[in-house]
Design an enzyme around this catalytic site. Sequence first.
Site, PDB file in Angstrom:
ATOM      1  N   GLY A 471      33.250  22.849  39.531  1.00  0.00           N
ATOM      2  CA  GLY A 471      32.449  23.239  40.716  1.00  0.00           C
ATOM      3  C   GLY A 471      31.270  24.296  40.825  1.00  0.00           C
ATOM      4  N   ALA A 472      30.933  24.356  41.888  1.00  0.00           N
ATOM      5  CA  ALA A 472      29.703  25.287  41.917  1.00  0.00           C
ATOM      6  C   ALA A 472      29.852  25.962  43.108  1.00  0.00           C
ATOM      7  CB  ALA A 472      28.448  24.685  41.524  1.00  0.00           C
ATOM      8  N   GLY A 473      29.720  27.355  43.528  1.00  0.00           N
ATOM      9  CA  GLY A 473      29.480  27.866  44.695  1.00  0.00           C
ATOM     10  C   GLY A 473      28.283  28.833  44.577  1.00  0.00           C
ATOM     11  N   ALA A 474      27.991  29.632  45.461  1.00  0.00           N
ATOM     12  CA  ALA A 474      27.162  30.631  45.559  1.00  0.00           C
ATOM     13  C   ALA A 474      27.041  31.720  44.484  1.00  0.00           C
ATOM     14  CB  ALA A 474      26.888  31.079  46.636  1.00  0.00           C
ATOM     15  N   GLY A 475      28.277  31.869  43.848  1.00  0.00           N
ATOM     16  CA  GLY A 475      28.812  32.655  43.048  1.00  0.00           C
ATOM     17  C   GLY A 475      28.115  32.360  41.559  1.00  0.00           C
ATOM     18  N   GLY A 476      28.076  30.958  41.186  1.00  0.00           N
ATOM     19  CA  GLY A 476      27.747  30.433  39.955  1.00  0.00           C
ATOM     20  C   GLY A 476      28.460  29.171  40.015  1.00  0.00           C
ATOM     21  N   SER A 477      28.715  28.698  38.736  1.00  0.00           N
ATOM     22  CA  SER A 477      29.050  27.258  38.340  1.00  0.00           C
ATOM     23  C   SER A 477      30.247  27.284  37.479  1.00  0.00           C
ATOM     24  CB  SER A 477      28.066  26.164  37.775  1.00  0.00           C
ATOM     25  OG  SER A 477      27.607  26.817  36.644  1.00  0.00           O
ATOM     26  N   LYS A 493      33.552  30.720  34.345  1.00  0.00           N
ATOM     27  CA  LYS A 493      32.326  30.781  35.639  1.00  0.00           C
ATOM     28  C   LYS A 493      31.407  31.401  34.858  1.00  0.00           C
ATOM     29  CE  LYS A 493      32.374  32.615  40.324  1.00  0.00           C
ATOM     30  NZ  LYS A 493      33.051  33.047  41.375  1.00  0.00           N
ATOM     31  N   ASP A 587      38.374  35.874  51.367  1.00  0.00           N
ATOM     32  CA  ASP A 587      37.741  34.540  51.490  1.00  0.00           C
ATOM     33  C   ASP A 587      38.849  33.526  51.189  1.00  0.00           C
ATOM     34  OD1 ASP A 587      35.585  32.788  51.712  1.00  0.00           O
ATOM     35  OD2 ASP A 587      34.786  32.892  49.728  1.00  0.00           O
TER      36      ASP A 587
END
Length: 825
Positions: A471-477, A493, A587
């Site tokens: 997965g990938a979010g705004a924090g990284g992948s 991560k 969150d």
Amino acid sequence: MSSLTKLLQEKKNEHSSESNSSLATISETKNPQQQNDFYSGNVKVIRNGPTILRTTSRTLDLGQTQPRRTTTSVTTVTQIDSEDDANHGSIDSNLSNNANNKYTNTNNTPTVSSSFLNANFAHTASLYTSNTGSFIDNNYNNSISANQSTSYSNNGYPIRRDSLRSSNSISNGRNIPSLSSSIPYSVPNSNKDSTHGSNSHDSNSSSLTSSWLEVYGSSLPKNVSAIDSNIISSPQVDSVEPRFVISKQKLQSASQSNLQQAHGNSVSRSNSFSSQFGSMFFSKPTKDKQGSPHYNDNNYNNNNAMNGHTSHNSVGGGSGNTNGTAIPKPTRARTTSIYSSSRQPSSSYTETTYGSPNAQYDNTNTNPPSQSIPRSHHSSISNLRSFFKKSSSNLNNGTSHINNSNVGSVPVPSNISHQSVGTSKSSFTPGSYGSMNGETIYVASSVNHNSSRDNQLPFAKRYIRTGEDLGAGAGGSVKLIKRINDSKIFAVKEFRAKFENETKRDYVKKITSEYCIGTTLNHPNIIQTIEITYENNRILQVMEYCEYDLFAIVMSNKMSYEEICCSFKQILTGVQYLHSIGLAHRDLKLDNCVINKDGIVKLIDFGAAVVFSYPFSKTLVESSGIVGSDPYLAPEVCIFSKYDPRPVDIWSAAVIFACMMLKKFPWKIPKLRDNSFKLFCSGRNCDSLSALVTRTPDPPSYDNSKQLESEKKSTSNNSADPNNLNIGPQRLLHSLPEESQHIIGKMVDLAPACRANIDEIMEDPWIVSIDMCTVVENGSTTNIITSSDHTHTQVDQSEAHIAGLEKKKKEKNAATTSNANKQHH
Ligand SMILES: Nc1ncnc2c1ncn2[C@@H]1O[C@H](COP(=O)(O)OP(=O)(O)OP(=O)(O)O)[C@@H](O)[C@H]1O
């Protein structure tokens, strides 16, 4: 610090002096015409109000009908909000369609709305937008131009939408108050008594015709602060409790011992953990003979010294021999600076003092620290550091290990155990608070299980990448990796790179925060961090791997009711642990819950977590900023500049439960521009969302009948007409199983002061009755206790994680498009 008590008091005073004034902007809609307006989404919005907070919204097209119209009288609710808010299309998940769903088995669960998948890629609101004004604005615009759906940047990462408006939004000079911790949400503090004294507010609320905004619009109390930047920080600590103060003598001896250990190497006097990270991450890398980056010895030694490491080892293992650079380990003391330093507003920071490539710290430097943290506090931290020494001998005892070599990786921060804490004979239990020489320290659990020889190797020689992205979010992948020496699978991560318009300080503080918190936690329902590594300009956090995203399991539509309840209780258990140690996640959402093959749910992503309470302190530290993901956000987060983060977690957990049950969000965002949310807030004998949110519980009554009445009222969440299933709390609750309605209703109480706290929730008869899968640790062995009434759904690995689901969705879309094209031709 501003307090709700004061607000309420002022509000009351203002109200009584102006009870007949034109401030009465909210009206009850009692006639059909008004009612039509209400349902067609013409919410009364006070246009000249102070708004300030908003999030961009993603498309949440649930493909559902407009809410039913009703002929009963309803009370509309107004909200301070931005002009834009009024222009958003209304959405409605039409929960009433589910009125008869009781979800007792998988057959009658509703089908998953495909847009739930879209909408649920809800990335954390302001987690990575702090003080990054232009980034925020750009992304906001991007999101809007993309029909308010989640946008994806070129590299495939979702573009994070902003959550706070630029400071222009508050140029009218109005301030938003803090929803103070003094509201009686279990933490006692100095204001509590007076808060109780203000309970009359509740009883009066229904008669209040003035909106909160109008009352406060022009003359806010002096003690409230405006949101003038996108700050995701715990409030700055401006006074230090005596127990944190260390005598000069003690400090000197600690420094001397540090100096001796450092063998004359330069020792940092800056106690900012972020600064240490900053100087590490942003020191100019030089290439060693193998071409791998490493960092100059001075910086490295600074970091070692900070952590009380002996530097002779590290120097020996220095630059020429390694591919990676060690990340300094923070102290384990859960004192203010570790956490708050990574969340300090920029005003308290002098950019040039750290994070610059040439930042060097001299132990003789007597200048004040770069961050505005009281010096005594620094001293305290400094002293603590001297206790956090390497204890590699612990390795053989199965306890933690602090890597002090300048190679490969540095495992998690000082894994303090009773063996490794200085010379003290005190017994420290990992994962608990202890006291040393009058200091409070947090004793972390052991999380690094590598052998020391392995740790000498660069990351790439210890792990290999395997499989697809998770997965990938705004924090990284997040990717899957395999440890070479034992073929064990982990998730790693890779933190995103620093944005161009982001300060080093902001970047570093985000990562350090996640790092500190992640490595401190030790609970079966919290993801375990194995190590963190800085290599080849990448920051990598290795975590235990969980086979499934809870979101993917929910999307499979195969979960039984018992399984949902089990997952929910596990989430609550994780939250209970967090809250018990003074942390709030902020969150919580389906995407941030993963589940392993044994059915154990774990919370991930601590990038937004904050400390709300320090050990042995009864003072509650409020949080600030809109942090979280729109559908899971608690309403107070969108209204107040400061708030208690615990009820926020509770609200989000309830939304998670609703999502698992209904397979859709109850609303897109907790703002009145969202029709579903507006309907949820309506019909409550109160005409202002602000009044609803600032409600306080009734005091305990000695009169039994009154007590019962009050309990009944709180159960019905102040609903004017509990039989009207279209409006008020029952709009959501009636779609949920009956036994869950009481506690879920208390979890989604609009007023955080009245919301159930985690301990109350865990004592609820329904929650108690849930048979939950759990882990029992017995010495070195770990046993999974599985529940007898359900098994946990497993899905194909290609659909087990959000990345897989996204990929499938893209493939499906591509296939549909190509089919359409073929037909066209
Ligand atoms: N330990 C793990 N095991 C399995 N999958 C994981 C793990 N950690 C993360 N993931 C997957 O990676 C995704 C992104 O992880 P994470 O939420 O930490 O990233 P993020 O960049 O902070 O995301 P967000 O945008 O929500 O802040 C998760 O939704 C999950 O699918």
